[in-house]
Scaffold this motif. Structure first.
Motif, PDB file in Angstrom:
ATOM      1  N   PRO A 262       0.823  -1.220   0.000  1.00 32.43           N
ATOM      2  CA  PRO A 262       0.000   0.000   0.000  1.00 32.43           C
ATOM      3  C   PRO A 262       0.851   1.262   0.000  1.00 32.43           C
ATOM      4  N   GLY A 263       0.463   2.215  -0.838  1.00 34.09           N
ATOM      5  CA  GLY A 263       1.145   3.505  -0.874  1.00 34.09           C
ATOM      6  C   GLY A 263       2.387   3.543  -1.734  1.00 34.09           C
ATOM      7  N   ARG A 264       2.716   2.452  -2.391  1.00 28.74           N
ATOM      8  CA  ARG A 264       3.903   2.418  -3.249  1.00 28.74           C
ATOM      9  C   ARG A 264       3.490   2.286  -4.711  1.00 28.74           C
ATOM     10  N   THR A 265       4.238   2.948  -5.575  1.00 32.53           N
ATOM     11  CA  THR A 265       3.966   2.848  -7.004  1.00 32.53           C
ATOM     12  C   THR A 265       4.941   1.874  -7.645  1.00 32.53           C
ATOM     13  N   ALA A 266       4.570   1.405  -8.826  1.00 32.49           N
ATOM     14  CA  ALA A 266       5.449   0.511  -9.567  1.00 32.49           C
ATOM     15  C   ALA A 266       6.787   1.192  -9.857  1.00 32.49           C
ATOM     16  N   GLU A 267       6.757   2.490 -10.140  1.00 27.85           N
ATOM     17  CA  GLU A 267       7.983   3.224 -10.446  1.00 27.85           C
ATOM     18  C   GLU A 267       8.919   3.288  -9.239  1.00 27.85           C
ATOM     19  N   GLU A 268       8.352   3.505  -8.053  1.00 28.57           N
ATOM     20  CA  GLU A 268       9.175   3.549  -6.835  1.00 28.57           C
ATOM     21  C   GLU A 268       9.859   2.204  -6.598  1.00 28.57           C
ATOM     22  N   ILE A 269       9.099   1.145  -6.779  1.00 25.66           N
ATOM     23  CA  ILE A 269       9.644  -0.186  -6.522  1.00 25.66           C
ATOM     24  C   ILE A 269      10.696  -0.547  -7.555  1.00 25.66           C
ATOM     25  N   GLU A 270      10.440  -0.224  -8.807  1.00 25.42           N
ATOM     26  CA  GLU A 270      11.440  -0.493  -9.842  1.00 25.42           C
ATOM     27  C   GLU A 270      12.720   0.300  -9.574  1.00 25.42           C
ATOM     28  N   LYS A 271      12.579   1.562  -9.174  1.00 24.18           N
ATOM     29  CA  LYS A 271      13.745   2.391  -8.863  1.00 24.18           C
ATOM     30  C   LYS A 271      14.530   1.789  -7.693  1.00 24.18           C
ATOM     31  N   TYR A 272      13.802   1.355  -6.664  1.00 27.32           N
ATOM     32  CA  TYR A 272      14.456   0.714  -5.523  1.00 27.32           C
ATOM     33  C   TYR A 272      15.231  -0.516  -5.995  1.00 27.32           C
ATOM     34  N   TRP A 273      14.569  -1.374  -6.782  1.00 26.80           N
ATOM     35  CA  TRP A 273      15.189  -2.632  -7.213  1.00 26.80           C
ATOM     36  C   TRP A 273      16.430  -2.382  -8.059  1.00 26.80           C
ATOM     37  N   THR A 274      16.318  -1.470  -9.027  1.00 30.76           N
ATOM     38  CA  THR A 274      17.453  -1.231  -9.919  1.00 30.76           C
ATOM     39  C   THR A 274      18.601  -0.528  -9.199  1.00 30.76           C
ATOM     40  N   SER A 275      18.303   0.244  -8.142  1.00 33.39           N
ATOM     41  CA  SER A 275      19.383   0.878  -7.380  1.00 33.39           C
ATOM     42  C   SER A 275      20.069  -0.134  -6.468  1.00 33.39           C
ATOM     43  N   ARG A 276      19.316  -1.120  -6.038  1.00 31.74           N
ATOM     44  CA  ARG A 276      19.846  -2.131  -5.126  1.00 31.74           C
ATOM     45  C   ARG A 276      20.534  -3.287  -5.875  1.00 31.74           C
ATOM     46  N   TYR A 277      19.945  -3.651  -7.002  1.00 34.11           N
ATOM     47  CA  TYR A 277      20.441  -4.784  -7.803  1.00 34.11           C
ATOM     48  C   TYR A 277      20.625  -4.353  -9.251  1.00 34.11           C
ATOM     49  N   PRO A 278      21.698  -3.616  -9.547  1.00 27.59           N
ATOM     50  CA  PRO A 278      21.899  -3.173 -10.931  1.00 27.59           C
ATOM     51  C   PRO A 278      22.116  -4.359 -11.865  1.00 27.59           C
ATOM     52  N   SER A 279      21.649  -4.210 -13.097  1.00 30.20           N
ATOM     53  CA  SER A 279      21.797  -5.294 -14.072  1.00 30.20           C
ATOM     54  C   SER A 279      23.275  -5.497 -14.402  1.00 30.20           C
ATOM     55  N   LYS A 280      23.597  -6.690 -14.781  1.00 29.56           N
ATOM     56  CA  LYS A 280      24.995  -7.042 -15.061  1.00 29.56           C
ATOM     57  C   LYS A 280      25.219  -7.146 -16.555  1.00 29.56           C
ATOM     58  N   GLU A 281      24.920  -6.056 -17.273  1.00 21.91           N
ATOM     59  CA  GLU A 281      25.091  -6.052 -18.728  1.00 21.91           C
ATOM     60  C   GLU A 281      26.444  -5.543 -19.107  1.00 21.91           C
TER      61      GLU A 281
END
Length: 73
Positions: A54-73
Motif C-alpha cells: 500500500p502507498g507504493r507505485t510501480a515506479e518507486e519499486i522499480e527504482k528501488y530494485w534497480t538501485s539495489r540490484y543493478p543489471s549485469k550487462e
C-alpha cells in the motif's frame, strides 16, 4: 501575498519534488523482504509487486530494485 512571493514558494516546492525524485527511495525492512519475495515469484512485473504494498507505485519499486540490484550487462 504578492505574485512574487507566491512564485518563490512554487520554486521551493519544485526543488523539493526534484530532490525527492533524485534520491533513493526509503523502504522498511518488511517492504524490502516483500519486494524480494514478489520478485522471485513474478519477476520484474512491478505493478503486481506494487499492488501488494500500500502507498507504493510501480515506479518507486522499480527504482528501488534497480538501485539495489543493478543489471549485469
Amino acid at each position: 501575498m504578492s505574485y512574487m512571493d507566491h512564485s518563490s514558494d512554487n520554486a521551493i516546492e519544485d526543488s523539493t519534488v526534484q530532490s525527492s525524485k533524485d534520491s533513493k527511495p526509503e523502504f522498511s525492512e518488511d517492504e524490502e523482504t516483500l519486494i524480494t519475495r514478489m520478485y522471485n515469484l513474478v519477476g520484474a512485473r512491478w505493478s503486481l509487486v506494487a499492488g501488494r504494498i500500500p502507498g507504493r507505485t510501480a515506479e518507486e519499486i522499480e527504482k528501488y530494485w534497480t538501485s539495489r540490484y543493478p543489471s549485469k550487462e
